[in-house]
Scaffold this motif. Structure first.
Motif, PDB file in Angstrom:
ATOM      1  N   GLN A   1      42.714  31.858  38.287  1.00  0.00           N
ATOM      2  CA  GLN A   1      42.103  32.699  37.260  1.00  0.00           C
ATOM      3  C   GLN A   1      43.094  33.782  36.862  1.00  0.00           C
ATOM      4  O   GLN A   1      43.807  34.322  37.700  1.00  0.00           O
ATOM      5  N   TYR A   2      43.152  34.091  35.559  1.00  0.00           N
ATOM      6  CA  TYR A   2      44.125  35.093  35.134  1.00  0.00           C
ATOM      7  C   TYR A   2      43.488  36.443  34.854  1.00  0.00           C
ATOM      8  O   TYR A   2      44.182  37.399  34.512  1.00  0.00           O
ATOM      9  N   CYS A   3      42.163  36.545  35.002  1.00  0.00           N
ATOM     10  CA  CYS A   3      41.482  37.837  34.884  1.00  0.00           C
ATOM     11  C   CYS A   3      40.494  37.974  36.030  1.00  0.00           C
ATOM     12  O   CYS A   3      39.867  36.989  36.437  1.00  0.00           O
ATOM     13  N   ALA A   4      40.358  39.174  36.559  1.00  0.00           N
ATOM     14  CA  ALA A   4      39.400  39.399  37.638  1.00  0.00           C
ATOM     15  C   ALA A   4      39.051  40.873  37.708  1.00  0.00           C
ATOM     16  O   ALA A   4      39.815  41.733  37.258  1.00  0.00           O
ATOM     17  N   ARG A   5      37.893  41.167  38.273  1.00  0.00           N
ATOM     18  CA  ARG A   5      37.521  42.559  38.523  1.00  0.00           C
ATOM     19  C   ARG A   5      37.952  42.996  39.912  1.00  0.00           C
ATOM     20  O   ARG A   5      38.377  44.108  40.112  1.00  0.00           O
ATOM     21  N   ASP A   6      37.832  42.095  40.866  1.00  0.00           N
ATOM     22  CA  ASP A   6      38.158  42.459  42.238  1.00  0.00           C
ATOM     23  C   ASP A   6      39.227  41.521  42.797  1.00  0.00           C
ATOM     24  O   ASP A   6      40.391  41.872  42.878  1.00  0.00           O
ATOM     25  N   GLU A   7      38.808  40.318  43.154  1.00  0.00           N
ATOM     26  CA  GLU A   7      39.717  39.382  43.815  1.00  0.00           C
ATOM     27  C   GLU A   7      40.201  38.316  42.839  1.00  0.00           C
ATOM     28  O   GLU A   7      39.420  37.751  42.077  1.00  0.00           O
TER      29      GLU A   7
END
Length: 737
Positions: free
Chosen positions: A613-619
């Motif tokens: 994944q290329y976007c995340a909030r945390d991990e």
């Protein structure tokens, strides 16, 4: 007023010029009222009369006279609403009008109880006009909301007017007024300009740091007045701050803040103006401090001509090249420092943290670095501290003190707040917090002159305790690429029900993992794909070989469909699907289809060994793909992996450790809201451990730990315990300490 910008303001909306300062409540020392505690009136009883009146106003707006329609369009533009005045926009404006009536009636009643105005008569509009004339208070000035309120019956208006004493019972009127506005105006209609209420705790932190007793405080983008409200609402009158100059473009915001500050006994002057048009000479006296929660509006949401001129103006003022992608709050910070702050004076800004990592933030960081002593950046974990109601963003408080160019800057404290903690503790951390972990977060102390504006400052909240310079990059073990675009997701990504309905043969389809978010955990198996198919998720990618009877060009095929000359031959189910897709899906406007050899077949790419994944909030998750499922451009993929399975799992274990995630965050930048992400080049250059340099036992332990991590995630087990084991193995068997 700035001659350079005065005309630009008119391009956004038609507004009154800056209102002359009006008489307002003058603060004086007061004694605490015995037994008085903080009281909120934020409940359904406050919403119901507003919604009731709005329901009678909204139908009138569609048939309003042409002159009012024109004013409504201007009002909608000013507040980031649709100027087409559709039903949703009319509902919002009707709510705003009802709130306006309640606030004016409340403000009038406050002055009446002090014998400054007669009792409120049945003709409220005439009473408000008289109050504006008698008091010189611009909050009573008329706008289009008064015009549309007058279209209703007095009995309908009385439902709201009769509630005017309710707000007067509140000891935190700014919070209650802001709550009411958010309750009746849906989030999507506040999103364009980034209008979100500041929590009282955050407001107290910003004000108590930036101001001191006797300060005259400037609050640009004042909204409901949360940031400039007195810190001690249980006192009869407050001296903190001594005086507030509140600025806002919206007449309704001026009314909200004036009502709140008046009820609190806070000396203030309201200014209805574009902040960029305001100059120090427009104020009665110079300000000593600034507190600001400026609009979070992105640059793309502003009118192009306005944005270009504002950008050019501040490039000239600052001497810095400023990205045209800069959000509105960046220009608030430029203007606050260049026009209003003198050396030694403080400002506290509440903004998203995105600018610390984005390219457009480079200019703002360079400006703050050269003109201010940046005392602290305070980042709040959104899972713990809801700084803004309904706002999808990571909150940052920027604490600065204006300094002379010749003065040397000191240190910046990057403060991460990830647990509940009182504002006093955070203030102490801003003042002299020591490097290291705390019970509620982390403090990283950095020399200001050692920070490059071009660097990603977000990483300073999570300092990596290792030197990664000696580590190889991910690209040394694999190729890294983004998934291919299919051009039209709804057409090329099929659920099993679509396949069954048309009878499409499996030979024309490929397995698909649509996006990383549909995968639970850290691996993706054939059983997972089967479960997604059973749940009718889009798990098939349309992927036929050349069909001789179907033109290669979608435009040619569309013409045949329109003429009725395209006829299915073999593979009737597939042909029927293509026919319906072209007839109903407007595929001729999809440019990606024009670049293919055959419009109906996406560019082929093998299944990746790992989905990233290329976007995340945390991990950030690196998902081991145990299937033949392909990905689209919603994810990155690791291909041509040269490591064996155990070695690859060892690397994946490292990437999901706290150290690995910190290394990832070092290269990740801010995206929309509180997301962070990285580009494909960043991923290729990501430092990772080299499992070929480790002993077999360490590799086996890490690989086994990754398997356990996958199992724990599937069983909702203790993933933190597994991560702890990974950390132990990394410390014992590698150079990472």
């Amino acid at each position: 007023m700035s001659a350079a910008l005065v005309d630009r303001h008119a391009e956004i909306s038609t507004q009154a010029p800056i209102a002359p300062p009006s008489p307002s409540a003058t603060a004086s020392d007061g004694d605490p009222i015995p037994g008085l505690e903080d009281r909120s009136v934020a409940d359904e009883a406050l919403i119901e009369p507003v919604e009731s009146l709005a329901a009678t106003i909204e139908p009138e707006l569609a048939n309003a006279p042409p002159e009012i329609q024109s004013q409504l369009e201007t009002w909608a533009d000013l507040h980031g609403l649709s100027t087409t005045l559709d039903e949703a926009t009319r509902e919002v404006i009707a709510m705003q009008a009802a709130v306006s009536l309640l606030l004016k009636a409340t403000l009038y009643e406050w002055h009446h109880r002090r014998s400054e105005l007669p009792a409120l008569s049945g003709d409220t509009r005439a009473a408000f006009q008289a109050a504006a004339s008698q008091l010189g208070n611009s909050a009573f000035d008329e706008c289009v909301l008064d015009d549309i309120i007058s279209l209703t019956d007095s009995s309908d208006r009385d439902i709201v007017v009769d509630e005017r004493t309710r707000l007067m019972d509140s000891t935190q009127p700014a919070e209650d007024i802001g709550w009411l506005y958010e309750a009746v105006v849906p989030r999507e209609h506040r999103q364009t300009l980034g209008q979100f209420r500041t929590s009282p705790a955050l407001a107290d932190l910003v004000q108590s740091w930036a101001t001191s007793g006797g300060d005259r405080v400037l609050d640009p983008g004042v909204g409901a007045g949360s940031l400039s409200s007195p810190l001690h609402p249980d006192w009869d009158l407050s001296t903190e701050p001594d005086h507030v100059d509140g600025v806002d473009r919206s007449p309704l915001s001026v009314l909200m803040s004036t009502t709140a500050l008046t009820l609190l006994g806070q000396s203030h002057d309201p200014y209805q103006a574009d902040f960029f048009d305001l100059q120090p000479d427009d104020l009665r006296e110079p300000v000593n401090a600034i507190v600001a929660n400026p609009p979070f509006a992105q640059g793309s949401s502003l009118r192009a001509s306005y944005k270009q001129r504002v950008n050019a103006y501040f490039e000239d003022v600052t001497g810095i090249e400023i990205s045209a992608q800069s959000p509105l709050y960046a220009y608030f910070m430029f203007h606050a420092r260049t026009a209003f702050l003198s050396v030694g004076e403080r400002a506290g800004f509440v903004t998203p943290w995105n600018f610390l990592a984005t390219q457009y933030g480079t200019a703002l960081k360079a400006f703050l670095r050269e003109t201010c002593s940046i005392e602290a950046f305070v980042k709040f974990d959104t899972d713990v501290h809801q700084s803004f109601s309904n706002a999808d963003t990571t909150t940052l408080v920027t604490c600065v003190e204006a300094r002379a160019e010749a003065d040397s800057p000191g240190t910046i404290r990057f403060i991460r707040v990830e647990a509940d903690v009182d504002e006093g503790t955070i203030r102490e951390a801003i003042r002299d917090g020591q490097q290291g972990a705390t019970e509620w977060g982390y403090i990283n102390v950095v020399e200001q002159d050692q920070l490059s504006p071009a660097a990603n400052w977000q990483t300073r909240f999570n300092p990596v305790p290792i030197d990664t310079n000696s580590l190889p990059t991910l690209s040394e073990f694999c190729s890294v690429n983004v998934g291919k675009s299919c051009g039209k997701v709804g057409f090329f990504c099929l659920a099993q029900s679509d396949v069954t309905e048309y009878g499409i043969d499996a030979e024309h389809l490929s397995l698909l993992v649509r996006k990383p978010s549909i995968v639970d955990g850290y691996d993706f198996t054939d059983d997972d794909w089967t479960a997604l198919r059973a749940a009718d998720n889009p798990v098939w990618l349309l992927d036929p070989d050349e069909l001789p009877s179907v033109p290669r060009s979608v435009h040619e095929y569309s013409a045949q469909v329109e003429a009725g000359t395209a006829s299915p031959q073999n593979n009737e189910g597939l042909h029927a699907y293509l026919w319906d897709g072209v007839a109903e899906g407007n595929l001729t406007g999809v440019k990606a289809l024009d670049r293919r050899t055959y419009w109906y077949r996406p560019v082929r790419q093998p299944a990746p060994r790992v989905v990233v994944q290329y976007c995340a909030r945390d991990e950030f998750r690196f998902i081991l793909n145990e299937t033949d499922a392909r990905i689209l451009n919603s994810a990155y993929g690791l291909y041509d992996v040269t490591l064996d399975d155990q070695e690859l799992k060892a690397v994946l274990a490292y990437l999901h450790s706290s150290v690995g995630q910190q290394v990832i965050q070092r290269v990740a930048g801010a995206r929309q809201g509180d997301l962070s992400g990285f580009g494909v080049t960043d991923l290729r250059d990501l430092p990772v451990i080299d499992p070929r340099e480790l002993d077999d036992e360490t590799v086996a332990e890490l690989a086994d730990a990754f398997d356990n991590l996958c199992t724990a995630a599937r069983c909702d087990g203790d993933t933190e315990g597994v991560r702890g084991r990974i950390e132990t193995v990394l410390q014992r068997g590698t150079d990472i300490q």
